[in-house]
Enzyme design. Structure first.
Site, PDB file in Angstrom:
ATOM      1  N   GLY A   1      -1.525  -5.527 -14.553  1.00  0.00           N
ATOM      2  CA  GLY A   1      -1.331  -6.722 -13.734  1.00  0.00           C
ATOM      3  C   GLY A   1      -0.894  -7.887 -14.588  1.00  0.00           C
ATOM      4  N   ALA A   2       0.106  -8.620 -14.106  1.00  0.00           N
ATOM      5  CA  ALA A   2       0.586  -9.801 -14.816  1.00  0.00           C
ATOM      6  C   ALA A   2       0.671 -10.952 -13.832  1.00  0.00           C
ATOM      7  CB  ALA A   2       1.942  -9.539 -15.470  1.00  0.00           C
ATOM      8  N   GLY A   3      -0.410 -11.148 -13.116  1.00  0.00           N
ATOM      9  CA  GLY A   3      -0.507 -12.302 -12.224  1.00  0.00           C
ATOM     10  C   GLY A   3      -1.022 -13.493 -13.002  1.00  0.00           C
TER      11      GLY A   3
ATOM     12  N   VAL B   1      -4.064 -14.383 -13.871  1.00  0.00           N
ATOM     13  CA  VAL B   1      -5.082 -14.079 -14.875  1.00  0.00           C
ATOM     14  C   VAL B   1      -4.512 -13.202 -15.998  1.00  0.00           C
ATOM     15  CG1 VAL B   1      -7.258 -12.852 -15.280  1.00  0.00           C
ATOM     16  CG2 VAL B   1      -7.035 -14.376 -13.303  1.00  0.00           C
ATOM     17  N   GLY B   2      -4.056 -11.992 -15.637  1.00  0.00           N
ATOM     18  CA  GLY B   2      -3.547 -11.061 -16.648  1.00  0.00           C
ATOM     19  C   GLY B   2      -2.332 -11.620 -17.375  1.00  0.00           C
TER      20      GLY B   2
ATOM     21  N   ASN C   1     -13.447  -9.946  -9.151  1.00  0.00           N
ATOM     22  CA  ASN C   1     -14.540 -10.748  -8.614  1.00  0.00           C
ATOM     23  C   ASN C   1     -15.628  -9.862  -8.023  1.00  0.00           C
ATOM     24  OD1 ASN C   1     -13.478 -13.379  -9.121  1.00  0.00           O
ATOM     25  ND2 ASN C   1     -11.967 -12.956  -7.518  1.00  0.00           N
TER      26      ASN C   1
ATOM     27  N   LYS D   1     -20.840 -16.566 -11.466  1.00  0.00           N
ATOM     28  CA  LYS D   1     -19.515 -16.792 -10.895  1.00  0.00           C
ATOM     29  C   LYS D   1     -19.464 -16.318  -9.443  1.00  0.00           C
ATOM     30  CE  LYS D   1     -14.595 -16.317 -11.088  1.00  0.00           C
ATOM     31  NZ  LYS D   1     -13.426 -15.507 -11.396  1.00  0.00           N
TER      32      LYS D   1
ATOM     33  N   GLU E   1      -9.945 -10.353  -0.351  1.00  0.00           N
ATOM     34  CA  GLU E   1     -11.045  -9.597  -0.931  1.00  0.00           C
ATOM     35  C   GLU E   1     -12.343  -9.893  -0.171  1.00  0.00           C
ATOM     36  OE1 GLU E   1     -10.502 -11.232  -4.987  1.00  0.00           O
ATOM     37  OE2 GLU E   1     -10.207  -9.172  -5.624  1.00  0.00           O
TER      38      GLU E   1
END
Lengths: 311, 307
Positions: A7-9, A11-12, A103, A186, A269
């Site tokens: 994943g490269a959103g 966060v990643g 999460n 969190k 989610e």
């Protein structure tokens, strides 16, 4: 060390770009064909208040390419977990550590069952941002990560190396000796803000502008605190009051990203963030009327989305 | 009998149009733009019960064309104040005001303005909308209004006459012996529907797909029933069964018009339909946790809505 990011959103992508830019680790991204093409062509493009930059990175589309990896960072959404696990499976070797940045808690049981609990560390991100229209990473503030051993034992070598790489790259946080507590802290925050922003369809400031909004927010925070306490991870008074202040600030533009997903009629989610918290409340005999309506809201949204009934 | 209808919107246009069509003396009190359109095109009704376009009488001021025996009020609750101002000159010594609004709060406002004896109870069940060009689109099979004295007394002459005119016009309902109970029954249903549809942002059928959806709808109905009971108007088991049944049809695409308004970004009757129910609950010491949450949702909407 060799790190594979799935994943490269926001966060990643942000984390991988910072590590690569600093030369702190040997980074590879495992991406779907469409995203891979964009990143191969443009590199990782980061627009950030801390400074814009672009870096070229290695990209693969098969988990079997380029391994073995010391660490695999899972930076996907909960609803993509099954396909993400299939994708990384060939990249998981004998000495690989998986660091999931999802999460909630529900993903641990799934990952443990598939790869073995000893391969799965705990992790979470405090990186805010989103993808822009051309696949660029629009970073908007916090840039912290947190990871560590879930059993509280001394960290394995790959995690201390990951910690060193993060520090070199200027990423906040890093190795956490009490990652379970951090995960619960969190989740408590996220469970509350996601419940309220989605079920009320507004920002913290919008909710605080109503007669009962603050009372309802406080009740939902208490519901989450009771669940965390029953699970053995009561937040410290200081941590709780920090969250409560952030979530009850009049006029705050703060909003849960799930509301953006809903307003774009995207996937959410709901189970991972709200439903699982409610399920644990029930298991412990904790009354959670506000989590209950929030989850019903999200399930109604999903039912309506599934029948194509959203604009 | 002379009837004044405030507004020629969906309900007022339909009811007034049918009354006029069947020989009643009907006048519409409208704004200038609406008057122009009606003078040009007539009052256009497209209906499952038959289309009709007809010339009707319109006035711009309540003081014109009177005195009237009956004034029918069909505004949205948030327009009540301006509606009262508009009709005030039309209300004479022998005029009866028949409001066709949902909820109850408007009755207190009307009583205070015109005196209790001039104001009767009334409500509309007409599945009707107004098109962009001002046509009355009646797409549902039902078209009913009911009205009656709010105290146990024989109906005054003007209500009996209105009843006859309504029956002649092919509109169902008419004079109702216990209009206040009817108002409460409809308010319980509507408040539950609007509160749950808006809080969940889905149709009743969508809500039933959520694990706790059905339970939440039932609890909402219970909250409203308790408020009605405290006011001396419990619908009784049979009435409650009808309401519950209506709200829990699996797969139902039926939605509160308040949800449509909300998704269009329009004004909503939140204070009148949900807020007032909560206010009455508080006064009676009744807990309404779901209505409270739904009202917070509606208040967030109103806060976010561009002014």
């Amino acid at each position: 060390m060799k790190i594979l990011f799935l994943g490269a959103g926001a966060v990643g992508g942000y984390w991988a770009a910072k590590l690569t830019q600093a030369g702190a680790a040997d980074v590879t991204l495992l991406l779907r064909e469409k995203r891979a093409e964009i990143v191969r062509k443009n590199g990782l493009v980061v627009k950030s208040p801390k400074g814009d930059f672009t870096v070229p990175v290695k990209v693969v589309t098969q988990g079997s390419d380029g391994g073995p990896y010391d660490v695999i960072v899972l930076a996907c959404k909960a609803y993509d977990l099954p396909s993400a696990m299939d994708s990384i499976a060939p990249a998981v070797g004998k000495d690989t550590t998986i660091v999931p940045m999802l999460n909630g808690h529900a993903h641990f049981a799934t990952l443990d069952a598939k790869f073995g609990a000893e391969k799965v560390a705990g992790g979470l991100a405090r990186i805010s941002g989103m993808l822009g229209p051309n696949g660029e990473i629009l970073h908007s503030g916090a840039s912290g990560v947190s990871f560590g051993e879930r059993d509280g034992k001394p960290p394995r070598k790959s995690l201390t190396e990951l910690d060193a790489a993060c520090k070199k790259a200027g990423i906040d946080g890093g190795l956490n000796t009490n990652i379970n507590q951090d995960l619960w802290d969190k989740w408590l925050m996220l469970g509350s803000i996601a419940s309220m922003c989605s079920a009320m369809r507004g920002t913290i400031g919008d909710i605080m502008a109503t007669e009962d909004g603050e009372a309802i927010m406080n009740e939902i925070l208490e519901e989450c605190r009771k669940v965390a306490t029953a699970e053995g991870y009561a937040p410290s008074d200081k941590a709780f009051s920090t969250v409560r202040t952030a979530l009850t600030t009049k006029g705050a533009k703060t909003v849960a990203s799930i509301l953006g997903d809903i307003e774009k009629t995207g996937a959410v989610e709901g189970h991972q963030i709200v439903g699982d918290m409610l399920g644990r409340a029930k298991k412990h005999g904790i009354a959670a009327p506000n989590l209950r309506f929030a989850y019903a809201h999200l399930q109604t949204y999903e039912a309506r989305r599934a029948r194509g009934g959203l604009k | 009998m002379k009837i004044l209808i405030l507004g020629a919107g969906a309900i007022g246009g339909y009811v007034g149009g049918r009354l006029h069509q069947h020989g009643a003396d009907v006048t519409f009190l409208v704004r200038p733009a609406r008057q122009q359109a009606m003078q040009r095109d007539g009052l256009v009704i497209k209906s499952t019960k038959g289309d009709i376009t007809q010339k009707v009488k319109t006035v711009l001021k309540g003081g014109e064309g009177g005195p009237y025996d009956v004034v029918l009020l069909t505004p949205k609750a948030y327009d009540l104040d301006s509606a009262i101002e508009a009709i005030a000159p039309a209300v004479g010594a022998n005029t009866t005001v028949v409001p066709l609004l949902n909820g109850m709060r408007h009755l207190d406002v009307l009583d205070a303005k015109f005196g209790k004896d001039k104001v009767v109870g009334g409500l509309a069940r007409v599945g009707v909308a107004l098109s962009k060009d001002g046509h009355v689109l009646h797409t549902s099979p039902f078209a009913a209004i009911s009205f009656g004295e709010r105290r146990a007394a024989p109906p005054r002459a003007s209500l009996a006459e209105l009843d006859a005119a309504i029956k002649k016009s092919g509109i169902d309902g008419g004079l109702h012996k216990n209009i206040v109970q009817d108002l409460w029954d409809k308010w319980i249903m509507l408040c539950s529907l609007a509160a749950t549809n808006c809080l969940m942002r889905g149709s009743s059928g969508d809500i039933l797909e959520a694990e706790e959806g059905r339970a939440i709808v039932m609890e909402t109905v219970d909250e409203c029933q308790k408020v009605a009971a405290a006011a001396g108007h419990d619908p009784g088991e049979k009435g409650m069964q009808t309401i519950r049944g209506f709200l829990t049809v699996k797969g139902s695409r039926f939605t509160a018009s308040m949800l449509h308004d909300l998704e269009k970004g329009s004004m909503v009757e939140a204070d009148h339909i949900v807020g007032d129910m909560i206010a009455r609950a508080k006064k009676a010491g009744i807990a309404t946790p779901i209505l409270r949450t739904a009202f917070a949702h509606l208040q967030v909407y109103m806060h976010r809505r561009p002014k």
